[in-house]
Every structure is written in structure tokens, then in C-alpha cells.
Design an enzyme around this catalytic site. Sequence first.
Site, PDB file in Angstrom:
ATOM      1  N   HIS A 234     -17.593 107.129  46.322  1.00 26.03           N
ATOM      2  CA  HIS A 234     -18.295 108.045  47.232  1.00 26.03           C
ATOM      3  C   HIS A 234     -19.820 107.935  47.210  1.00 26.03           C
ATOM      4  O   HIS A 234     -20.526 108.855  46.813  1.00 26.03           O
ATOM      5  CB  HIS A 234     -17.877 109.502  47.032  1.00 26.03           C
ATOM      6  CG  HIS A 234     -17.767 109.990  45.618  1.00 26.03           C
ATOM      7  ND1 HIS A 234     -18.635 109.646  44.619  1.00 26.03           N
ATOM      8  CD2 HIS A 234     -16.871 110.835  45.053  1.00 26.03           C
ATOM      9  CE1 HIS A 234     -18.274 110.257  43.508  1.00 26.03           C
ATOM     10  NE2 HIS A 234     -17.211 110.974  43.739  1.00 26.03           N
ATOM     11  N   ASP A 305     -12.005 111.383  48.734  1.00 28.22           N
ATOM     12  CA  ASP A 305     -12.310 112.252  47.598  1.00 28.22           C
ATOM     13  C   ASP A 305     -11.642 113.616  47.789  1.00 28.22           C
ATOM     14  O   ASP A 305     -12.212 114.650  47.421  1.00 28.22           O
ATOM     15  CB  ASP A 305     -13.828 112.393  47.415  1.00 28.22           C
ATOM     16  CG  ASP A 305     -14.200 113.046  46.097  1.00 28.22           C
ATOM     17  OD1 ASP A 305     -13.368 113.050  45.169  1.00 28.22           O
ATOM     18  OD2 ASP A 305     -15.322 113.576  45.988  1.00 28.22           O
TER      19      ASP A 305
HETATM   20  O1  DOR Z   1     -16.700 117.438  44.590  1.00 27.65           O
HETATM   21  C1  DOR Z   1     -15.980 116.889  43.775  1.00 27.65           C
HETATM   22  N1  DOR Z   1     -14.886 117.507  43.308  1.00 27.65           N
HETATM   23  N2  DOR Z   1     -16.286 115.665  43.345  1.00 27.65           N
HETATM   24  C2  DOR Z   1     -15.598 115.063  42.349  1.00 27.65           C
HETATM   25  O2  DOR Z   1     -15.870 113.917  42.042  1.00 27.65           O
HETATM   26  C3  DOR Z   1     -14.547 115.815  41.641  1.00 27.65           C
HETATM   27  C4  DOR Z   1     -13.939 116.767  42.545  1.00 27.65           C
HETATM   28  C5  DOR Z   1     -12.902 117.689  41.947  1.00 27.65           C
HETATM   29  O3  DOR Z   1     -12.052 117.190  41.198  1.00 27.65           O
HETATM   30  O4  DOR Z   1     -12.900 118.856  42.280  1.00 27.65           O
END
Ligand code: DOR
Length: 439
Positions: A234, A305
Site C-alpha cells: 500500500h 488492504d
Molecule cells: O489501516 C490499517 N489497518 N492498515 C494496516 O496495515 C492494518 C490494518 C488493520 O489490520 O486494521
Amino acid sequence: MSATPFSLLIRQARILLPTGDFLVGDVGIRDREIVQVAPDLGSVPEEVLDAEGLTLLPGAIDPQVHFREPGLEHKEDLLTASCACAKGGVTSFLEMPNTRPLTTDQSTLDDKLGRAQQKCLVNYGFFIGATSACSPDLLSANPTPGIKIFMGSMKGDLLVDQSEVLERIFATGRRPIAVHAEDQARISERRQLFVGETNPAVHSQIQDSQAALNATVQALGLSKKYQRRLHILHMSTGVEAELLRQDKPSWVTAEVTPQHLLLNTSAYEQLGTLAQMNPPLRTPQDNQVLWQALLDGVIDFIATDHAPHTLEEKARGYPNSPSGMPGVETSLPLMLTQAMQGRCSIAQVSHWMSLAPAKAYKIPNKGVIAPGYDADLVLVDLNSYRPVRREELLTKCGWSPFEGWNLTGWPVVTIVGGQVAYDRGNLRKEVRGQALTFN
Ligand code: DOR
């Protein structure tokens, strides 16, 4: 040979060929495999899909998702997530190790694989998470697309932010390393500057562009020093993309999310903490530079993501709200809508969302509609537009940052390993994907 040569025949679809051209014709599938592609295959097998007016693409591979099982099933689980995948045209996913317990050794990996075998409508693979302990399983655990390192934006054992540990991981073994590149020391320092701030927009200032750039520079340096296969997850900033444009070894790849292409800091005003993710949303200028980098091949592919959190959790208010947003149900129509609006081609979207991630992680037989390839396919409707509606979402978290966006290219039928998993609003929940392999 059986009486009919195909177990499934797709009739008169507009088929995306490996050349990037389209052919209106038939695709014959036997068991899990595509066996024939031709203008008219004629025969009548047990199952026929009339695809007139629909476009047939390779199923999407989402190479970065967080599906929360085991341990965080109140947000999502492998059944709800894989149903959302099937509805979104995502036929394979690669999932991240920040579950409970963390996926850091062979036994936790085996546990996830066993759960997926029981529950997943689509194909699955699981990353192994690096910790400071540098377990030998990091190198031996199988099957896995690679090692995930959280250089920042993580608490507990999965945070690996010490230079010596990073150096050791890059120096040891050959399997791919995928990094969440944010500089934790800078983030921690900057958080002090914003104590008491409850406007979620400060999230993008705390975890600023420089924090992302610092970590990407470090990971790139280590990758070059050890000629170690590196994937930058990302990528969120224009400065990182420009750095990569100047200096990208052949063994380095990068991805971008639809939200980093299509949303920016102006989204906080409407979405509040729903727009909070790591790495954070950036400026409209970053959107532009990332798009150009994707078009030019500096950024190799797209990942969502998908990181679901409940609305209650998001409602805690910044900075107590968790970071992350869901994505697997909307990524393909979002990108196809961009293509239909002239920003790129359908063939490019398919490349970024199927073949390129398959190649990067050496997943065999995926991402192309041709004989010998796996019958992981999606029929999409590029003739009509429909908005993203909260009440139609299958992700357990039940919301999307793209609600109200009017999109085309919605999946109509999704086929996983030659079996119809989703058909015009109906899921076939008995369909099961397979564990992906990585050559
Ligand atoms: O915003 C995010 N949430 N970025 C990440 O890399 C982890 C993820 C999560 O697991 O909630």
C-alpha cells in the site's frame, strides 16, 4: 472423455484475451481448468452460463487483506470475508498475520489454512509475520507468499522497527518480504505534537509522508544490499512513487490501494474516522502521482488492504478509533469505473488486479483466460451503473468508504475453480476455494 467435454460452458461473453483484445465467444471449462476459448463451442454440457452482454475477466487476486480470523471474528471471519470476495469478483486473496494469535509460525499458519479449507468460497494464502524473535519458521513455514514486516503502525510482537532486526531478516533466506513501510519512531514523536486532537484529519499529519518515505528508503536500501525480493505494500505517497521511479531494482514490486488512488484528506470531512487508515490518506497531488506511477508500471498492482472494523469501534472517536477500511466488494467495480471513464483500459485493470499479483507472488496458472489456466473468472456488467449501498454489503463490518459512489463493472457471476460461487446476487456457500501455492 466424458459425454460432454465441459463441466461448465460460458456462452457468448465478451472475453478479455491475453493480448488485451476482446473476443465475443465461449469458454469451455472442465473441472477446475479452462480447456477451450473459441467464438462458438457449440456443445451442451451440464451447466451453461448465458453471458451475452457481459464481459469475462480473470478473477481478481487481492494480495493484501485482513480477514480477522482467528481471534477478531466480531469484525470479520473467513466465511463473511470470502462471501464478500465472491460478490466482489475476488477469486483469491493473500491475508495478513495480525490475527489472534498472530500468524508467526507453522502451527498458526496451519490453523488458518485449516479454517480456510472449511469456510472459504475463494482461494486463499496467508503471510507469515516477522517478529523480533526471528523464528526459524519465518523461512521454513509453507505454503506462504512471503514474510510480512510491519516497520510501523503496529503494536506488540509484529512491530519490527529496530534496524539490527530488519537487517537480520533481509540478510537471511530468500523468500519474498512484504513491508508496511512507516517509520514508527517518527510517528511516535509526532503523535506527541497532536495530543488532545480529536479531529481524525490529523491522522494524515501524524503519520505523514516523511514517515512513509523514511521506511521505504530503509527497506529499499536493505533489499538492494542483500538483493532480497521486496514488495512495498500500500504505497501511499507521491514521493515514494517518485523514488521508485528513479531507483527500482528488478526484484522490487509495489502496490497501491483504490483508496489511495481515489480518496484523499478531503474525505475526513464527510467520513470522519471511517477515512482513517494506515498508511493514511494523502493529498489530491499524491493521488495523481500514484495514478501516473501505476500507469507507467512503477507501481505494479492493486491491493485493497481490506481491514474491517465495526462502526462501534470507529465511533470511539480519534485517536481511539482503529485504522482501516474494507475493500474487497468494491475494488473491481471501482477500478473498472475508472477504466470506463477513460483513465486506463480494462486490460490494465485486469493486469493490475489479476496477472501482476499472480506473477509477483509466483502463483501458477492464474490471471489469464486461456486453455491450461485455472477457471477463476468473473463476469462483469459494464453496461449499467449502480451505487455502493450499505445494505447490500456482505462484509461483517457493514460499511464502505465508497457508499453512494455510482459504479459500473459490478460482478454478475464469479467462478472459482470452475464452480459458480456467486450468481446474480446469490451465493453458493457450499463452493470451496483451494490453498494457493507459490512456486
Ligand atoms: O489501516 C490499517 N489497518 N492498515 C494496516 O496495515 C492494518 C490494518 C488493520 O489490520 O486494521
